[in-house]
Every structure is written in structure tokens, then in C-alpha cells.
Enzyme design. Structure first.
Site, PDB file in Angstrom:
ATOM      1  N   GLU A   1       1.932   5.281  12.859  1.00 51.13           N
ATOM      2  CA  GLU A   1       0.607   4.878  13.314  1.00 51.13           C
ATOM      3  C   GLU A   1       0.513   3.367  13.545  1.00 51.13           C
ATOM      4  O   GLU A   1      -0.029   2.918  14.540  1.00 51.13           O
ATOM      5  CB  GLU A   1      -0.432   5.333  12.268  1.00 51.13           C
ATOM      6  CG  GLU A   1      -1.848   4.850  12.499  1.00 51.13           C
ATOM      7  CD  GLU A   1      -2.476   5.439  13.750  1.00 51.13           C
ATOM      8  OE1 GLU A   1      -1.858   6.315  14.370  1.00 51.13           O
ATOM      9  OE2 GLU A   1      -3.571   4.984  14.113  1.00 51.13           O
ATOM     10  N   ASP A   2       1.050   2.582  12.626  1.00 48.06           N
ATOM     11  CA  ASP A   2       0.765   1.145  12.620  1.00 48.06           C
ATOM     12  C   ASP A   2       1.910   0.233  13.034  1.00 48.06           C
ATOM     13  O   ASP A   2       1.730  -0.982  13.127  1.00 48.06           O
ATOM     14  CB  ASP A   2       0.295   0.706  11.218  1.00 48.06           C
ATOM     15  CG  ASP A   2      -1.057   1.304  10.858  1.00 48.06           C
ATOM     16  OD1 ASP A   2      -1.766   1.716  11.799  1.00 48.06           O
ATOM     17  OD2 ASP A   2      -1.386   1.367   9.669  1.00 48.06           O
TER      18      ASP A   2
ATOM     19  N   HIS B   1       4.312   6.554   5.408  1.00 47.33           N
ATOM     20  CA  HIS B   1       3.200   7.322   5.978  1.00 47.33           C
ATOM     21  C   HIS B   1       2.411   6.572   7.048  1.00 47.33           C
ATOM     22  O   HIS B   1       1.762   7.186   7.888  1.00 47.33           O
ATOM     23  CB  HIS B   1       2.275   7.856   4.874  1.00 47.33           C
ATOM     24  CG  HIS B   1       1.311   6.851   4.321  1.00 47.33           C
ATOM     25  ND1 HIS B   1       1.581   6.093   3.234  1.00 47.33           N
ATOM     26  CD2 HIS B   1       0.070   6.486   4.724  1.00 47.33           C
ATOM     27  CE1 HIS B   1       0.558   5.290   2.974  1.00 47.33           C
ATOM     28  NE2 HIS B   1      -0.374   5.505   3.866  1.00 47.33           N
TER      29      HIS B   1
ATOM     30  N   ASP C   1     -24.953  18.767 -23.025  1.00 47.15           N
ATOM     31  CA  ASP C   1     -23.509  18.784 -22.723  1.00 47.15           C
ATOM     32  C   ASP C   1     -23.028  17.663 -21.801  1.00 47.15           C
ATOM     33  O   ASP C   1     -22.480  17.890 -20.747  1.00 47.15           O
ATOM     34  CB  ASP C   1     -23.008  20.180 -22.279  1.00 47.15           C
ATOM     35  CG  ASP C   1     -23.610  20.712 -20.980  1.00 47.15           C
ATOM     36  OD1 ASP C   1     -24.322  19.966 -20.319  1.00 47.15           O
ATOM     37  OD2 ASP C   1     -23.330  21.874 -20.664  1.00 47.15           O
TER      38      ASP C   1
ATOM     39  N   ASP D   1      -3.041   8.531  -0.509  1.00 54.74           N
ATOM     40  CA  ASP D   1      -3.356   7.417   0.388  1.00 54.74           C
ATOM     41  C   ASP D   1      -4.825   7.036   0.225  1.00 54.74           C
ATOM     42  O   ASP D   1      -5.186   5.876   0.034  1.00 54.74           O
ATOM     43  CB  ASP D   1      -3.044   7.878   1.819  1.00 54.74           C
ATOM     44  CG  ASP D   1      -3.462   6.875   2.878  1.00 54.74           C
ATOM     45  OD1 ASP D   1      -3.173   5.681   2.715  1.00 54.74           O
ATOM     46  OD2 ASP D   1      -4.082   7.310   3.878  1.00 54.74           O
TER      47      ASP D   1
ATOM     48  N   HIS E   1       0.820  -1.227   0.000  1.00 61.46           N
ATOM     49  CA  HIS E   1       0.000   0.000   0.000  1.00 61.46           C
ATOM     50  C   HIS E   1       0.855   1.280   0.000  1.00 61.46           C
ATOM     51  O   HIS E   1       0.699   2.110  -0.912  1.00 61.46           O
ATOM     52  CB  HIS E   1      -0.985  -0.053   1.178  1.00 61.46           C
ATOM     53  CG  HIS E   1      -1.560   1.271   1.564  1.00 61.46           C
ATOM     54  ND1 HIS E   1      -2.403   1.977   0.743  1.00 61.46           N
ATOM     55  CD2 HIS E   1      -1.387   2.033   2.681  1.00 61.46           C
ATOM     56  CE1 HIS E   1      -2.745   3.120   1.349  1.00 61.46           C
ATOM     57  NE2 HIS E   1      -2.131   3.166   2.519  1.00 61.46           N
TER      58      HIS E   1
HETATM   59 MN    MN Z   1      -2.263   4.504   4.315  1.00 61.53          MN
END
Ligand code: MN
Length: 705
Positions: free
Chosen positions: A76-77, A72, A259, A139, A48
């Protein structure tokens, strides 16, 4: 998964001077810390961040942004920390990764449309650097592209967020392709039936009318060739979501919609844009009101293009956009064009908008002269004058910087503000003067019966809170005035043998042009209006006789001709007050106020009580009253107090200091005055004086009557 050398090749294409070693290092580090983590699809998690980095290479972004994309999700993870990332990849990358992490941690639980704008602002406010938002958008784009593997409910929630927050954010940053793709991916989840039916209609149309896009593109090319204008022409059917939105907005069915095709002419020069426009308008009929020249008047995000809509022989309308190659790049990359590289150097597209200038226009609070400083580094402070906080339900509340929990409470509802007792910020009890920060969640604890404090005025910053607090304090004052006014009215009406009923007061209010009897009482209490005026209005016959002439008769009704009287020293009653007479052997009658404590001892001797009333009308200003006054110890204050009393046409007959503190004097002032109303006017005048801390009527119960 794209391998590291392929990724470096993508960057190298537009930036030959890229720091390939640092990208390799970030790739290896990310792969290692995400080791053992998998996506819903079953792929290794690290695929990812790599895909996000690849998306950003399409926008030809700098190394710091590409490395941030690779890292990124690490803070966090994984067990990676901000300080570790900073130590390994430098402060710039550390700050960027930290910025993305902060956005990821926001709980976007509410996606009501009215909240969406606030969320977008919160994003900007929390990102010191626009590249943080670019990474966050890439992301989200990758997550939306792979949304199929997510749980169904989760899909809908992510799609709504994308539609409400991310797609408009991409649009605001001028990244049209990103906006359209995000919308389409979200639309696919939120309303697959509508999307499919629009796609089917396009297919049917093509079967019936042939390849309209191809035909019109060829027509335009022919016309441009005739005029010898060198340009590229592209055409396409509009995206299902934008077709659907138009159907909703105009309440039209697909077949009545015009259009639905859009064409783009990309020229070599600005002059050719206008020549091409002339050619188009000569060949096809322009639809009035649809021509826009964003070349001479570019949008704030740098967008430049000419727009026009023309109709062909069959009456179908098509939209044509005309711009140069450089303008086109800005239209696609938006603000990101500023960081784009071409052949190893900053692309320097003359139409790329300076992000600082763009933000300045957005927030319109930055001094023109500061722009160069902004240019120096790409760090940006957006919405520096605002702060965004969450309600317990997850809604965003926008407040000015420096706002406190009280401002927050008043911004929710005046009733909540007024009854605030304390506040929790991120679950922790804080003082009410705490300044709120971006992204904090605020919970207000209220209690019935709580009233705004005068000190709150100093704590709050918003005008709304200030006004509400002042209003509430004023109402409290008014309550006091009304009560005072009612007592005053009762005494004065009794005095002339009438009753101060609501009906009588209402009548007087109407005759005096006031709102109602409460208004009248409040004015009486604050001495804006005299009781005398009220009585004159209601009962002219009672007061006309006396006028301003002092009644020279004996002031009391109910005394025998031979009976002498004096006012009791303990309570010193004045005309207008309810009174009673007590007979003393050899002393005549002593007049007490009806609430005088001295009367208690006499309760068992009813034979000594005499019913007395003051005469209606004006009394001589000879009734002494003791006032207990506390004033500040400043030069000239005492003189001002005496002048004030004199101005009320009362006489000071004695003055005695009771207490002298360094700051304050307390004194007893004997004032000769006319009646209760006169007393009240004097006390009101004294209370209004800022140097008077306290004033009260002094009554001495221990004193012999
Ligand atoms: Mn992400």
C-alpha cells in the site's frame, strides 16, 4: 523500536522451530522499503509494522502471520509490489499481505450502526484467510494505542470505526481481551468525560469500601481451599466502557449498578469447574436467571465457561466465571487459538475451534463433509454466497452472489430499480447484466419515464427485483386492459342508449363485488368479465326481455321499412360498434363503422348520411369479420386455432393464407359472429394462445364499400 533479534526471541519463546532467517529477511526488507517514512509521532514508520508483529507474538501465531505483519503496509505505502513480495517470501505471505492491503483500501466512510454489521461481513468476505483479519485487528490495535499523535478529527473517525467494526469483529472471533482493549481505547477518544467519571467512581468506591476485589478474591480462595479444589482466582473491576454500556442499557446510575466486579476461577479439570460452582453457590446466594453453562453448550467460536452471578451480604452482585486453563486460552485467543504454537508445535488445544467449522456455522451453507478439506489448508472462503458493494455515499449493500447492478438498484429502492437506464461500477459504465464483485462501488443512472423491460427478469437474481419487475410489467398490461375495457364498455352502453359514466361503472363494480371501476374495466379488457354481465347487473329491465334468445327483428334502428341494408365491405362493422348509414342509388343503405376511412369522401354529401343504431339485445351470429392472424408453423397449431374459435360459438366462413415463412404463417380468417363483445372474446382467446404471435381485426380501406 523492537529490534529484529528481540522480535525473533519473542517468537522463539513459543515456537523454537521458527524460521529466524526469513523473519530477519522480512524485517530488513520492510525497514528498507519504508526508509524515509515517518509516523505522526515522528518515529520511523517501520516501528509500526514491528509493533504489530509483536502484538501477534502474544497470540503465539505462526511465521507467515508474523512476516505478514512486518510487511502489511508495504504494497500500500511503498514501491513494493505483490509479485515482489511473493517472489521473496512465498505465495502464502504474498496472499496474506495482499489480503490485508485490500482491507486497508476499503473506504469505511459510513459507520452508522446498521452498516457496521455489513462492514464486518465485507471484511470476512474479502479475507480468504482468517489470519488476514488477525493482522488487521493487531494493526488497528497498535494504531489505537498510538492515536494521540493523530489529528483530532481523524482520532474521532478512527475511534468510531473501531467501536463499530473492529471491536465487535474481535469479539465475534472470540478474542475478548482484544475486544475490551479496542473498546476502551475508542471510548477514551469518543467520551473521555464518561470514562473519567467512571474511573473516579471506582477510586471513590475503593476509598470507602476498601479493596473489594482483594477481599472477595480471598473469600473465594478460602472456600475453594476448604473443598480442596486446586484453582487460581482472579478478580477485577469491569472495564469503564462495559460499565458505561450497562448504565445506558439499564438506565441506571453508577451507584445503583450491581456486578461491576468480575471474578474468574481457573481450574485444573472440567470436573473441578462444577465442584467450584457448587462451592460458590453454597456460600453465596445465586441470582436467579444469571446462570449459564457454556461448558456443556460452548459458543460457536469455541468459548467455554460457566457463568453465574451471586450476591453477598451487602446485596452487591458479582459475576463469577469458571473454566479450565485450556478453556481460558480459547476464551482469550478465540479463533486464533487454532494457529497458536506451544513449545514449537501447534498447541492443539482441544477446545480451540476449527476456524473452518466456525465459519461454516457462521454462514451455514457448507456441507458437513467438506470440513476435512477445509482443515487441509487454512484458506477460507467466507460468505461465498454473498457479495458486498458500496453506494456512492460509502454505505455497504449486501447482495447474493451473481447479483447485477439491477439487483443493486432494486435493493436500494423499487423506484430506482424501475427507472434504471445504466450503471457505473467503480466509475466505469457497464452493461446491466454485469455480475458485481466484492468491494465495488455502484452508481445507478436513472431517467424519468424509463420502464422495466421484460428482459430484465433474466438479468436479475434477487427475488425482490424479480417481483418488482413483474409487478411493473403487470401494471402496464393492466393499463392496456383498462383502456380496452373502457372502449368496450362505451360501445356496449351506447348500444343500449346509456352512458358508461364512472359513476355507472362504479355502481356495477360494487354490485359485482369488485374493488372499483378500474378493476371492472381491467376485467372487461382481459375478458374475465363480459359487458353483457355488466349491463345485466345495472339494467336488468333492458336485457331480461331478450335473454339468450336471438332477437329476430331487423338488427338496425333508424331504417325505413322499405329500405334494404348491407354492411360495408371496407370496415365490416358488427353490432355494438358505432355506425352510420350511407345511401347508394339503387343499393339501399350501406352501413359503415363510424371510424371508417371511406366516410371521408362523403363528408360533403350530408344528404346521404342516415343515423343508425344497432338494436339492443342479442343478434344473430352472422356478421362476418376478417381477422389477421400470425401463428407459428407447427403441427396442429391451425387446428387448435379453429377449435378455439368454434369454442367461442363463432363460425369460420373463409380462411386464406397471406404469407408463409418457414417459422410463421400469416392468414386471414373470416369469422361469423354476433357483435363487438363476441369479437372481443374471440380475439382475447386467440391472444392467450402461445402459438399465436399476433392477431388483429383486418379492415381493408381500399376495398369498395
Ligand atoms: Mn498498518
Amino acid at each position: 523500536m523492537i529490534d529484529v533479534e528481540d522480535l525473533i526471541a519473542l517468537v522463539h519463546n513459543y515456537n523454537p522451530r521458527t524460521n529466524a532467517d526469513l523473519i530477519r529477511k522480512a524485517y530488513a526488507y520492510g525497514m528498507r522499503v519504508h526508509e524515509g517514512q515517518f509516523r505522526h509521532s515522528g518515529e520511523p514508520y517501520f516501528s509500526h509494522p514491528v509493533a504489530v508483529a509483536a502484538i501477534l507474538t502474544e497470540q503465539r501465531l505462526d511465521d507467515a502471520t508474523i512476516i505478514t505483519a512486518l510487511l502489511h503496509d508495504t504494497i500500500e505505502d511503498t514501491k513494493a509490489t505483490y509479485s515482489e513480495v511473493t517472489a521473496l517470501f512465498g505465495e502464502e505471505v504474498g496472499e496474506l499481505v495482499d489480503g490485508v492491503t485490500k482491507l486497508t483500501n476499503l473506504q469505511l466512510s459510513s459507520t452508522q450502526s446498521k452498516q457496521a454489521e455489513n462492514f464486518r461481513k465485507l471484511f470476512m468476505a474479502m479475507s480468504k484467510d482468517l489470519r488476514v483479519i488477525l493482522v488487521k485487528l493487531a494493526d488497528r490495535l497498535h494504531n489505537m494505542r498510538t492515536i494521540k499523535s493523530m489529528r483530532h478529527e481523524k482520532q474521532a473517525q478512527k475511534a468510531r470505526e473501531t467501536m463499530e467494526i473492529y471491536a465487535p469483529l474481535a469479539g465475534r472471533m472470540g478474542m475478548q481481551w482484544m475486544r475490551e482493549e479496542l473498546e476502551d481505547l475508542a471510548f477514551r477518544v469518543l467520551n473521555p468525560e464518561a470514562r473519567n467519571s467512571i474511573i473516579r467512581r471506582f477510586i471513590t468506591l475503593q476509598r470507602e469500601a476498601g479493596d473489594v476485589v482483594y477481599k472477595i478474591t480471598a473469600d473465594i480462595r478460602t472456600e475453594l481451599d476448604k473443598a480442596e479444589i486446586d484453582a487460581d482466582v482472579y478478580g477485577r473491576a469491569k472495564k469503564p466502557y462495559s460499565v458505561w454500556r450497562k448504565m445506558q442499557e439499564k438506565e441506571l446510575s453508577f451507584s445503583r449498578l450491581s456486578d461491576i466486579y468480575g471474578f474468574r476461577i481457573i481450574t485444573r479439570s472440567e470436573a473441578d469447574c462444577y465442584r467450584a460452582l457448587g462451592v460458590i453457590h453454597q456460600r453465596w446466594r445465586a441470582v436467579p436467571g444469571r446462570f449459564k453453562d457454556h461448558i456443556s453448550q460452548p459458543k460457536t467460536n469455541g468459548y467455554r465457561s460457566i457463568h453465574t452471578t451471586v450476591s453477598g451480604r451487602d446485596g452487591k452482585r458479582v459475576e463469577v466465571q469458571i473454566r479450565t486453563r485450556q478453556m481460558h486460552e480459547v476464551a482469550e485467543a478465540g479463533v486464533a487459538a487454532h494457529w497458536s504454537y506451544r513449545e514449537g508445535v501447534r498447541a492443539n488445544n482441544p477446545f480451540a475451534v476449527d476456524p473452518a467449522r466456525w465459519v461454516a456455522r457462521l454462514t451455514e451453507n457448507i456441507d458437513e463433509d467438506d470440513h476435512d478439506e477445509f482443515m487441509e489448508n487454512v484458506r477460507l472462503e467466507m460468505y461465498t454466497d454473498q457479495v458486498f458493494c458500496f453506494t456512492p455515499k460509502g454505505d455497504v449493500v449486501q447482495l447474493p452472489r451473481g447479483a447485477t447492478p439491477l439487483d443493486y438498484a432494486y435493493s436500494i429502492h423499487t423506484r430506482i430499480g424501475n427507472s434504471t437506464v445504466s450503471a457505473k461500477v467503480d466509475g466505469i459504465r457497464v452493461p446491466l447484466w454485469t455480475r458485481l464483485k466484492n468491494g465495488q462501488s455502484v452508481d445507478i443512472i436513472t431517467a424519468e419515464g424509463q420502464r422495466p423491460q421484460a428482459s430484465w427478469i433474466e438479468i436479475v437474481t434477487t427475488g425482490r427485483a424479480k417481483a418488482a419487475i413483474r409487478r411493473s410489467l403487470r401494471e402496464e398490461d393492466r393499463g392496456r386492459f383498462v383502456k380496452l375495457g373502457r372502449e368496450l364498455a362505451r360501445g356496449a352502453f351506447d348500444h343500449v342508449g346509456r352512458k358508461a359514466t364512472d359513476k355507472a361503472l362504479r355502481t356495477a363494480a360494487r354490485m359485482l363485488g369488485l374493488a372499483d371501476e378500474i378493476d371492472l374495466l381491467a376485467r372487461l379488457g382481459s375478458a374475465e368479465l363480459t359487458v353483457r354481465r355488466v349491463l345485466e347487473t345495472l339494467y336488468p329491465e333492458l336485457t331480461q326481455a331478450s335473454g339468450d334468445v336471438v332477437d329476430s327483428r331487423r338488427p338496425l334502428v333508424g331504417l325505413g321499412d322499405d329500405q334494404s341494408f348491407r354492411r360495408a365491405e371496407c370496415c365490416l362493422p358488427v353490432p355494438g360498434e358505432r355506425i352510420v348509414g350511407i345511401t347508394y342509388r339503387g343499393q339501399g343503405v350501406v352501413v359503415h363503422a363510424i371510424d371508417c376511412p371511406a366516410l371521408e369522401e362523403l363528408e360533403d354529401q350530408p344528404e346521404r348520411w342516415v343515423d343508425l343504431n344497432w338494436h339492443a339485445g342479442r343478434h344473430a351470429p352472422v356478421n362476418t369479420v376478417k381477422l389477421d392472424v400470425t401463428i407459428s408453423n407447427d403441427a396442429g397449431v391451425l387446428g387448435r386455432i379453429c377449435t378455439l374459435i368454434g369454442e367461442q360459438k363463432a363460425n369460420i366462413s373463409d380462411l386464406q393464407f397471406v404469407d408463409r415463412k418457414p417459422d410463421f404463417y400469416r392468414l386471414l380468417i373470416d369469422v361469423d359472429l354476433r357483435d363487438l363483445e363476441h369479437l372481443h372474446m374471440i380475439m382475447t382467446a386467440l391472444e392467450a394462445e402461445t402459438d399465436v404471435a399476433e392477431v388483429s381485426r383486418h379492415r381493408d380501406a381500399r376495398r369498395k364499400p
